[in-house]
Design a protein around this motif. Structure first.
Motif, PDB file in Angstrom:
ATOM      1  N   TYR A  18       0.924  -1.178   0.130  1.00 27.69           N
ATOM      2  CA  TYR A  18       0.020  -0.056   0.111  1.00 27.69           C
ATOM      3  C   TYR A  18       0.760   1.286  -0.059  1.00 27.69           C
ATOM      4  N   ALA A  19       2.089   1.383   0.583  1.00 25.37           N
ATOM      5  CA  ALA A  19       2.805   2.449   0.703  1.00 25.37           C
ATOM      6  C   ALA A  19       3.421   2.694  -0.695  1.00 25.37           C
ATOM      7  N   ASP A  20       3.816   1.730  -1.486  1.00 21.69           N
ATOM      8  CA  ASP A  20       4.037   2.005  -2.839  1.00 21.69           C
ATOM      9  C   ASP A  20       2.895   2.321  -3.894  1.00 21.69           C
ATOM     10  N   ALA A  21       1.823   1.763  -3.502  1.00 17.76           N
ATOM     11  CA  ALA A  21       0.734   2.021  -4.397  1.00 17.76           C
ATOM     12  C   ALA A  21       0.408   3.546  -4.103  1.00 17.76           C
ATOM     13  N   ALA A  22       0.443   4.021  -2.920  1.00 18.68           N
ATOM     14  CA  ALA A  22      -0.260   5.234  -2.475  1.00 18.68           C
ATOM     15  C   ALA A  22       0.809   6.250  -3.257  1.00 18.68           C
ATOM     16  N   TYR A  23       2.245   6.002  -3.119  1.00 18.08           N
ATOM     17  CA  TYR A  23       3.214   6.870  -3.827  1.00 18.08           C
ATOM     18  C   TYR A  23       2.886   7.188  -5.209  1.00 18.08           C
ATOM     19  N   HIS A  24       2.636   5.933  -5.899  1.00 18.19           N
ATOM     20  CA  HIS A  24       2.651   5.950  -7.415  1.00 18.19           C
ATOM     21  C   HIS A  24       1.161   6.408  -7.771  1.00 18.19           C
TER      22      HIS A  24
END
Length: 111
Positions: free
Chosen positions: A41-47
């Motif tokens: 989720y952290a990577d998804a939020a960033y992108h």
């Protein structure tokens, strides 16, 4: 051993984010969807946030980024995104709820 694995993982994450700065918004969306499917989720939020910064009229990306920030408990970023999205109540009826949730966690009870 564990420390070196963690350090290597953080280094790879930072390098990947640095290299992704030049991506087009569609590539960010595709990457965000892949990360979300993998529960990263952290990577998804960033992108999603990167896609929104490149296409600010596409509020869906702000909404998706905000939901992911809520999942990882980054309420400051979630609040900022849902503040923008909550104005489009008809298109995003849950945005006001998520905005209120982020405000509560940020101890902004009056708002």
């Amino acid at each position: 051993m564990l420390l070196s694995l963690v350090t290597f993982g953080i280094f790879n994450f930072l390098v990947a984010q640095e290299n992704s700065q030049d991506w087009k918004w569609k590539k960010h969306v595709k990457q965000a969807e892949e990360y979300y499917a993998q529960s990263q989720y952290a990577d998804a939020a960033y992108h999603y946030n990167q896609a929104f910064s490149k296409k600010p009229k596409k509020l869906q990306y702000a909404f998706d980024a905000g939901k992911n920030y809520l999942i990882i408990k980054d309420y400051r970023r979630a609040e900022a995104l849902f503040e923008q999205v909550s104005k489009e109540f008809k298109k995003f009826p849950k945005a006001q709820y998520y905005y209120a949730k982020a405000l509560k966690h940020n101890e902004k009870y009056q708002e």
